[in-house]
Design a protein around this motif. Structure first.
Motif, mmCIF file in Angstrom:
data_model
loop_
_atom_site.group_PDB
_atom_site.id
_atom_site.type_symbol
_atom_site.label_atom_id
_atom_site.label_comp_id
_atom_site.label_asym_id
_atom_site.label_seq_id
_atom_site.Cartn_x
_atom_site.Cartn_y
_atom_site.Cartn_z
ATOM 1 N N ALA A 112 -40.263 -38.262 -79.812
ATOM 2 C CA ALA A 112 -40.809 -39.615 -79.797
ATOM 3 C C ALA A 112 -39.965 -40.592 -78.993
ATOM 4 O O ALA A 112 -40.440 -41.666 -78.609
ATOM 5 N N LEU A 113 -38.693 -40.261 -78.747
ATOM 6 C CA LEU A 113 -37.809 -41.141 -77.980
ATOM 7 C C LEU A 113 -37.657 -40.688 -76.533
ATOM 8 O O LEU A 113 -36.844 -41.241 -75.798
ATOM 9 N N GLY A 114 -38.424 -39.677 -76.147
ATOM 10 C CA GLY A 114 -38.364 -39.192 -74.777
ATOM 11 C C GLY A 114 -37.296 -38.137 -74.527
ATOM 12 O O GLY A 114 -37.154 -37.661 -73.389
ATOM 13 N N ASN A 115 -36.524 -37.772 -75.557
ATOM 14 C CA ASN A 115 -35.565 -36.692 -75.383
ATOM 15 C C ASN A 115 -36.281 -35.360 -75.169
ATOM 16 O O ASN A 115 -37.385 -35.137 -75.686
ATOM 17 N N LEU A 116 -35.651 -34.472 -74.433
ATOM 18 C CA LEU A 116 -36.155 -33.121 -74.268
ATOM 19 C C LEU A 116 -35.380 -32.230 -75.218
ATOM 20 O O LEU A 116 -34.196 -31.976 -75.007
ATOM 21 N N VAL A 117 -36.034 -31.783 -76.284
ATOM 22 C CA VAL A 117 -35.377 -30.970 -77.312
ATOM 23 C C VAL A 117 -35.659 -29.503 -77.007
ATOM 24 O O VAL A 117 -36.806 -29.071 -76.959
ATOM 25 N N ILE A 118 -34.580 -28.752 -76.783
ATOM 26 C CA ILE A 118 -34.707 -27.346 -76.368
ATOM 27 C C ILE A 118 -34.346 -26.450 -77.550
ATOM 28 O O ILE A 118 -33.302 -26.593 -78.163
ATOM 29 N N LEU A 119 -35.240 -25.504 -77.841
ATOM 30 C CA LEU A 119 -35.087 -24.602 -78.977
ATOM 31 C C LEU A 119 -35.331 -23.168 -78.524
ATOM 32 O O LEU A 119 -36.028 -22.928 -77.524
ATOM 33 N N ARG A 120 -34.779 -22.243 -79.275
ATOM 34 C CA ARG A 120 -35.068 -20.836 -79.010
ATOM 35 C C ARG A 120 -36.505 -20.544 -79.432
ATOM 36 O O ARG A 120 -36.943 -20.968 -80.502
ATOM 37 N N SER A 121 -37.237 -19.824 -78.594
ATOM 38 C CA SER A 121 -38.646 -19.542 -78.867
ATOM 39 C C SER A 121 -38.798 -18.645 -80.090
ATOM 40 O O SER A 121 -37.944 -17.807 -80.362
ATOM 41 N N ASP B 125 -43.062 -38.035 -66.643
ATOM 42 C CA ASP B 125 -44.510 -38.178 -66.824
ATOM 43 C C ASP B 125 -45.053 -37.327 -67.962
ATOM 44 O O ASP B 125 -46.265 -37.320 -68.211
ATOM 45 N N LEU B 126 -44.174 -36.610 -68.678
ATOM 46 C CA LEU B 126 -44.624 -35.777 -69.797
ATOM 47 C C LEU B 126 -44.846 -36.630 -71.039
ATOM 48 O O LEU B 126 -43.994 -37.448 -71.393
ATOM 49 N N PRO B 127 -45.961 -36.469 -71.727
ATOM 50 C CA PRO B 127 -46.223 -37.255 -72.938
ATOM 51 C C PRO B 127 -45.453 -36.736 -74.144
ATOM 52 O O PRO B 127 -44.970 -35.591 -74.158
ATOM 53 N N VAL B 128 -45.315 -37.579 -75.154
ATOM 54 C CA VAL B 128 -44.664 -37.193 -76.399
ATOM 55 C C VAL B 128 -45.401 -36.010 -77.021
ATOM 56 O O VAL B 128 -46.630 -35.957 -77.027
ATOM 57 N N GLY B 129 -44.649 -35.057 -77.549
ATOM 58 C CA GLY B 129 -45.242 -33.901 -78.206
ATOM 59 C C GLY B 129 -45.474 -32.713 -77.302
ATOM 60 O O GLY B 129 -45.836 -31.621 -77.775
ATOM 61 N N THR B 130 -45.272 -32.875 -75.995
ATOM 62 C CA THR B 130 -45.459 -31.761 -75.069
ATOM 63 C C THR B 130 -44.499 -30.622 -75.395
ATOM 64 O O THR B 130 -43.312 -30.840 -75.617
#
Length: 426
Positions: A417-426, A385-390
């Motif tokens: 934009a494809l619904g992937n969850l991209v995880i990055l170091r803060s 349910d999370l929108p793109v760009g969250t």
């Protein structure tokens, strides 16, 4: 397993990550593969049971016994072990309440609050998970033998499992000449998202990419992957004095046969490409180098010549070893032919969040999750349910019907934009 790798290659490429390491964590195993420049690594052969060698190309996948059902135990030497024995899906982890009393990786995740006991995966196959049975199993078989608090024992189970999984990632990357820091890590399977941050920390990967539907990634790969038929035949020819016309005739026959197999497979393809590769070496060497040939199957043959082969070999050998052994004769050992039926492109935007997605809809409150030796109030989100760009900072847990994703403190997750969850170091 290969289908999941093919799906990851396509999704990662579309997301702008041509270099990824994939990790498929299910109930029994952890399967790792490497994709460089959008192409999965292929092995010329593999060994199966009893040392039998199958001399056919296949995707390189490193497999270890580390899944959600992998059983934790303390051996005779007092060492904590995780896997390779697994509780499987039946009877399953202790928290399933189906008769198993030994602790598993899933039991540790449940006890630590990372998996919600009242919202298990699987679309209602289990209404609840029994956290008390998970705690009893961990206390009896791990905590008491090691003299640990039960929560410390649960963390220890995950630490050992993560170390084993990180070792498998190093096998497909560092041990094969790749720097994992130049790759993103793409976990899938039902359990992959729970360990993505641990793998980033253990291996040094800077980016994690969790697919939209991790639990069905392999099924998606079966839908989008091209169909491929490989042929292998020994030729054992010296390049000097090569009868190029005779080799061309063999290549034409092999190419037409591979093309026929794909054409008669009954699947819709846009075109069929025929590719050729030679296994070659300098005379006296025991190892070979794979040499892709810049030729194609046409009405007049392939157009292969000794000069074309020599130039292709020198490019492949130089890339592998950074030098050539000039003056030593060359031997062609094997001819490899591949016919690839290119499937129609799959529109990955179909996986993107719907227009109705919102933070309000996705928010599920908070719960206590045990992280780094302490309980921490952690935000819980309905991932789909999370929108793109969250953008969400850890700690957080993202839940969905086929997987759970744990985001550690100090890391940030963004929905692309494809619904992937991209995880990055803060």
């Amino acid at each position: 397993p290969a289908a999941g790798v093919m799906a990851c290659a396509e999704m990662a490429r579309a997301a702008g990550f041509p270099n990824v390491i994939t990790g498929d964590m299910g109930g029994t195993s952890f399967d790792v593969s490497l994709i460089a420049q959008g192409q999965a690594a292929l092995a010329a052969q593999t060994a199966i049971e009893f040392g039998l060698v199958v001399r056919s190309p296949m995707i390189q996948i490193e497999t270890i016994g580390a899944g959600g059902g992998s059983i934790a135990s303390v051996d005779a030497g007092g060492m904590l072990q995780v896997g390779p024995e697994s509780a499987g899906s039946v009877p399953g982890p202790a928290c399933y309440g189906r008769g198993n009393t030994r602790p598993t990786v899933t039991d540790a995740n449940v006890l630590l609050g990372r998996i919600a006991a009242d919202r298990p995966l699987g679309g209602g196959l289990l209404q609840v998970l029994d956290a008390k049975k998970a705690e009893d199993a961990i206390r009896t078989h791990v905590a008491e033998p090691l003299g640990l608090d039960v929560m410390a024992a649960a963390e220890a189970i995950l630490t050992v499992a993560n170390a084993r999984m990180a070792g498998a990632i190093r096998v497909v990357s560092i041990e094969r000449g790749h720097d994992p820091r130049e790759f993103a890590y793409m976990p899938f399977g039902g359990g992959g998202g729970l360990h993505v941050c641990a793998m980033m920390r253990e291996v040094g990967v800077t980016t994690g990419i969790v697919p939209r539907y991790p639990g069905v990634t392999s099924a998606l790969g079966c839908v989008i992957a091209d169909i491929r038929h490989d042929g292998v035949q020994t030729v054992n020819l010296m390049l000097e004095g090569l009868d190029a016309a005779a080799l061309d005739a063999r290549m034409v026959d092999a190419g037409r046969e591979a093309h026929r197999v794909v054409a008669e497979a009954g699947l819709s393809v846009e075109r069929i490409d025929v590719l050729y590769e030679l296994d070659m070496h300098y005379l006296g060497q025991t190892h070979t180098v794979s040499v892709p040939l810049p030729v194609t199957l046409g009405e007049a043959g392939t157009g292969v010549t000794a000069d074309v082969i020599r130039e292709a070999f020198e490019a492949a050998y130089g890339a592998a070893f950074s030098r050539l052994l000039l003056g030593i004769p060359l031997r062609i050992v094997t001819l490899r032919t591949a016919a690839i039926g290119r499937r129609p492109a799959f529109d990955l935007t179909a996986l993107a969040p719907s227009a109705g997605a919102s933070l309000e809809l996705a928010r599920r409150g908070t719960r206590q999750v045990y992280l780094d030796g302490a309980w921490r109030e952690t935000a819980i989100w309905s991932r789909l349910d999370l929108p793109v760009g969250t953008r969400i900072a850890g700690p957080a847990v993202f839940e969905q019907p086929d997987a759970t994703v744990l985001l550690d403190p100090g890391l940030t997750a963004e929905v692309d934009a494809l619904g992937n969850l991209v995880i990055l170091r803060s």
